[in-house]
Design a protein around this motif. Structure first.
Motif, PDB file in Angstrom:
ATOM      1  N   ASN A  97      11.551  -1.828  -8.782  1.00 23.97           N
ATOM      2  CA  ASN A  97      11.217  -2.623  -9.959  1.00 23.97           C
ATOM      3  C   ASN A  97      10.365  -3.844  -9.615  1.00 23.97           C
ATOM      4  O   ASN A  97       9.700  -4.402 -10.489  1.00 23.97           O
ATOM      5  CB  ASN A  97      12.489  -3.094 -10.662  1.00 23.97           C
ATOM      6  N   GLY A  98      10.424  -4.285  -8.372  1.00 23.34           N
ATOM      7  CA  GLY A  98       9.647  -5.447  -7.968  1.00 23.34           C
ATOM      8  C   GLY A  98      10.299  -6.773  -8.301  1.00 23.34           C
ATOM      9  O   GLY A  98       9.627  -7.814  -8.294  1.00 23.34           O
ATOM     10  N   ASN A  99      11.614  -6.784  -8.563  1.00 25.27           N
ATOM     11  CA  ASN A  99      12.290  -8.050  -8.835  1.00 25.27           C
ATOM     12  C   ASN A  99      13.180  -8.443  -7.662  1.00 25.27           C
ATOM     13  O   ASN A  99      13.416  -7.657  -6.756  1.00 25.27           O
ATOM     14  CB  ASN A  99      13.107  -7.970 -10.133  1.00 25.27           C
ATOM     15  N   LEU A 100      13.654  -9.683  -7.690  1.00 24.43           N
ATOM     16  CA  LEU A 100      14.485 -10.231  -6.617  1.00 24.43           C
ATOM     17  C   LEU A 100      13.802 -10.106  -5.262  1.00 24.43           C
ATOM     18  O   LEU A 100      14.432  -9.769  -4.259  1.00 24.43           O
ATOM     19  CB  LEU A 100      15.860  -9.547  -6.596  1.00 24.43           C
ATOM     20  N   PHE A 101      12.509 -10.412  -5.236  1.00 29.37           N
ATOM     21  CA  PHE A 101      11.738 -10.261  -3.996  1.00 29.37           C
ATOM     22  C   PHE A 101      11.981 -11.430  -3.044  1.00 29.37           C
ATOM     23  O   PHE A 101      12.652 -12.413  -3.381  1.00 29.37           O
ATOM     24  CB  PHE A 101      10.249 -10.141  -4.311  1.00 29.37           C
ATOM     25  N   GLY A 102      11.396 -11.304  -1.856  1.00 29.68           N
ATOM     26  CA  GLY A 102      11.663 -12.256  -0.792  1.00 29.68           C
ATOM     27  C   GLY A 102      10.709 -13.438  -0.769  1.00 29.68           C
ATOM     28  O   GLY A 102       9.774 -13.549  -1.559  1.00 29.68           O
TER      29      GLY A 102
ATOM     30  N   TRP B 249       6.289  -5.625   7.872  1.00 28.74           N
ATOM     31  CA  TRP B 249       6.740  -5.030   6.612  1.00 28.74           C
ATOM     32  C   TRP B 249       6.807  -6.088   5.509  1.00 28.74           C
ATOM     33  O   TRP B 249       7.874  -6.558   5.132  1.00 28.74           O
ATOM     34  CB  TRP B 249       8.109  -4.377   6.810  1.00 28.74           C
ATOM     35  N   CYS B 250       5.668  -6.447   4.994  1.00 30.46           N
ATOM     36  CA  CYS B 250       5.593  -7.391   3.885  1.00 30.46           C
ATOM     37  C   CYS B 250       5.039  -6.673   2.662  1.00 30.46           C
ATOM     38  O   CYS B 250       4.497  -5.582   2.774  1.00 30.46           O
ATOM     39  CB  CYS B 250       4.697  -8.574   4.238  1.00 30.46           C
ATOM     40  N   ALA B 251       5.173  -7.299   1.505  1.00 29.08           N
ATOM     41  CA  ALA B 251       4.747  -6.633   0.279  1.00 29.08           C
ATOM     42  C   ALA B 251       4.228  -7.647  -0.730  1.00 29.08           C
ATOM     43  O   ALA B 251       4.660  -8.799  -0.750  1.00 29.08           O
ATOM     44  CB  ALA B 251       5.912  -5.845  -0.334  1.00 29.08           C
ATOM     45  N   TYR B 252       3.295  -7.202  -1.567  1.00 30.56           N
ATOM     46  CA  TYR B 252       2.889  -7.956  -2.743  1.00 30.56           C
ATOM     47  C   TYR B 252       3.747  -7.495  -3.909  1.00 30.56           C
ATOM     48  O   TYR B 252       3.925  -6.294  -4.116  1.00 30.56           O
ATOM     49  CB  TYR B 252       1.416  -7.709  -3.073  1.00 30.56           C
ATOM     50  N   PHE B 253       4.249  -8.436  -4.696  1.00 30.12           N
ATOM     51  CA  PHE B 253       5.042  -8.109  -5.864  1.00 30.12           C
ATOM     52  C   PHE B 253       4.357  -8.659  -7.109  1.00 30.12           C
ATOM     53  O   PHE B 253       3.711  -9.716  -7.053  1.00 30.12           O
ATOM     54  CB  PHE B 253       6.458  -8.682  -5.734  1.00 30.12           C
ATOM     55  N   PRO B 254       4.464  -7.968  -8.236  1.00 30.56           N
ATOM     56  CA  PRO B 254       3.724  -8.359  -9.448  1.00 30.56           C
ATOM     57  C   PRO B 254       3.939  -9.805  -9.867  1.00 30.56           C
ATOM     58  O   PRO B 254       3.020 -10.454 -10.345  1.00 30.56           O
ATOM     59  CB  PRO B 254       4.257  -7.390 -10.509  1.00 30.56           C
ATOM     60  N   HIS B 255       5.157 -10.306  -9.688  1.00 26.81           N
ATOM     61  CA  HIS B 255       5.451 -11.668 -10.118  1.00 26.81           C
ATOM     62  C   HIS B 255       5.556 -12.621  -8.931  1.00 26.81           C
ATOM     63  O   HIS B 255       6.022 -13.751  -9.089  1.00 26.81           O
ATOM     64  CB  HIS B 255       6.752 -11.698 -10.925  1.00 26.81           C
TER      65      HIS B 255
ATOM     66  N   VAL C 123       0.707 -13.530  -2.562  1.00 26.31           N
ATOM     67  CA  VAL C 123       1.366 -13.894  -1.313  1.00 26.31           C
ATOM     68  C   VAL C 123       2.160 -12.691  -0.825  1.00 26.31           C
ATOM     69  O   VAL C 123       2.889 -12.066  -1.599  1.00 26.31           O
ATOM     70  CB  VAL C 123       2.328 -15.088  -1.519  1.00 26.31           C
ATOM     71  N   LEU C 124       2.009 -12.359   0.436  1.00 26.33           N
ATOM     72  CA  LEU C 124       2.830 -11.307   1.025  1.00 26.33           C
ATOM     73  C   LEU C 124       4.243 -11.834   1.202  1.00 26.33           C
ATOM     74  O   LEU C 124       4.455 -12.922   1.729  1.00 26.33           O
ATOM     75  CB  LEU C 124       2.259 -10.877   2.376  1.00 26.33           C
ATOM     76  N   ARG C 125       5.201 -11.039   0.754  1.00 24.47           N
ATOM     77  CA  ARG C 125       6.585 -11.487   0.761  1.00 24.47           C
ATOM     78  C   ARG C 125       7.486 -10.478   1.478  1.00 24.47           C
ATOM     79  O   ARG C 125       7.171  -9.296   1.559  1.00 24.47           O
ATOM     80  CB  ARG C 125       7.085 -11.685  -0.676  1.00 24.47           C
ATOM     81  N   TYR C 126       8.603 -10.989   1.979  1.00 26.90           N
ATOM     82  CA  TYR C 126       9.581 -10.109   2.604  1.00 26.90           C
ATOM     83  C   TYR C 126      10.168  -9.159   1.559  1.00 26.90           C
ATOM     84  O   TYR C 126      10.480  -9.579   0.443  1.00 26.90           O
ATOM     85  CB  TYR C 126      10.728 -10.907   3.221  1.00 26.90           C
ATOM     86  N   PRO C 127      10.333  -7.899   1.909  1.00 21.84           N
ATOM     87  CA  PRO C 127      11.047  -6.976   1.003  1.00 21.84           C
ATOM     88  C   PRO C 127      12.549  -7.201   1.134  1.00 21.84           C
ATOM     89  O   PRO C 127      13.291  -6.359   1.644  1.00 21.84           O
ATOM     90  CB  PRO C 127      10.621  -5.599   1.523  1.00 21.84           C
TER      91      PRO C 127
END
Length: 288
Positions: free
Chosen positions: A155-160, A169-175, A179-183
């Motif tokens: 869902n892309g919520n509660l991201f790091g 292992w970083c990720a971009y999240f819609p909200h 910024v690359l964030r921890y999963p």
């Protein structure tokens, strides 16, 4: 992508799974909903393996009833806990939003309180010790938590929080901005899910004093959640709520750690209590 060198993991996930599993006209069914079904299935699979055996407090019928009671308690407690712990000013200003569950907003710690209350009601109905019931249920919960965290990731919520350089292992999240964030959802799926399950399943495989498994659940979950919160982005409406670095999740985990540690110490040092009912006595209880 933004051309950064450490972008190996891209939202929603390496397999590019759409958060929406399928649509029925205007109705969208998300994969997160299936996480609940997976949690139910895993609980039943594990419960049927243990229920009714010598040293286990619940029969198979009672294990199913515990699932029904526990899920209702988790849902109501999780929602009420979110309202009280995470966004009370909003709901005081707009009380009808409390019922807008489709907008999200659940608290694990509130859900835990709700589960305990619901299982206390079941234990009273079945004339069983509450701690014997929670000892049975506790090892069956973590795999469901893991499924839920995977659902959070899709869902892309509660991201790091923002990734440090060099972490692959970083990720971009819609909200989450550019910024690359921890999963962190996957970290929690492993810690709160797989690791906690292994600890509780092995510990509960042998006969333990009543309450020991429940105490270990509180202690271990609290420690794991407190630690993993350092990688999780604080809730935007709250930020850090204590000492300039503690999140609400950490604050709520402190009583779990303290209570679980005290309870485990007292349980293990006390004289061995009367064993939980065997499968035979449970069956006799049902007939009665």
């Amino acid at each position: 992508m933004l051309g950064l060198p450490y972008d190996r993991l891209v939202y929603p996930n390496p397999l590019n799974i759409d958060p929406v599993a399928f649509s029925l006209g205007p109705l969208q069914v998300h994969w997160y909903a299936f996480a609940y079904l997976v949690a139910f299935g895993l609980y039943l699979l594990l419960a049927m393996r243990r229920a009714g055996k010598p040293g286990r407090a619940l029969s198979r019928k009672q294990a199913v009833e515990a699932l029904i009671h526990g899920e209702l308690g988790a849902y109501l407690g999780g929602r009420i806990g979110y309202v009280l712990f995470y966004n009370l000013p909003l709901y005081l200003a707009h009380p009808l939003q409390i019922f807008a569950v489709w907008d999200g907003g659940m608290s694990f710690h509130g859900g835990l309180i709700g589960v305990i209350i619901a299982l206390a009601w079941l234990a009273r109905q079945e004339r069983l010790p509450l701690l014997a019931v929670t000892d049975f249920v506790a090892p069956l919960i973590p795999l469901g938590l893991a499924a839920g965290r995977v659902g959070n990731f899709i869902n892309g919520n509660l991201f790091g929080r923002a990734c440090h350089h060099g972490f692959a292992w970083c990720a971009y999240f819609p909200h989450g901005g550019d910024v690359l964030r921890y999963p962190s959802q996957l970290f929690e799926a492993i810690g709160e899910g797989l690791v906690l399950f292994a600890i509780l399943w092995v510990f509960s495989a042998r006969r333990r004093p009543t309450g020991a498994v429940s105490a270990l659940f509180l202690l271990a979950y609290g420690l794991i959640r407190f630690t993993l919160e350092f990688w999780r982005q604080p809730d935007p409406q709250l930020g850090f709520v204590a000492f300039g670095w503690m999140t609400m999740g950490q604050v709520l985990s402190v009583p779990m750690i303290a209570g679980g540690a005290i309870m485990l110490y007292e349980t293990l040092r006390a004289p061995r209590r009367t064993p939980a009912p065997t499968g035979h006595s449970v069956a006799a209880h049902e007939r009665g």
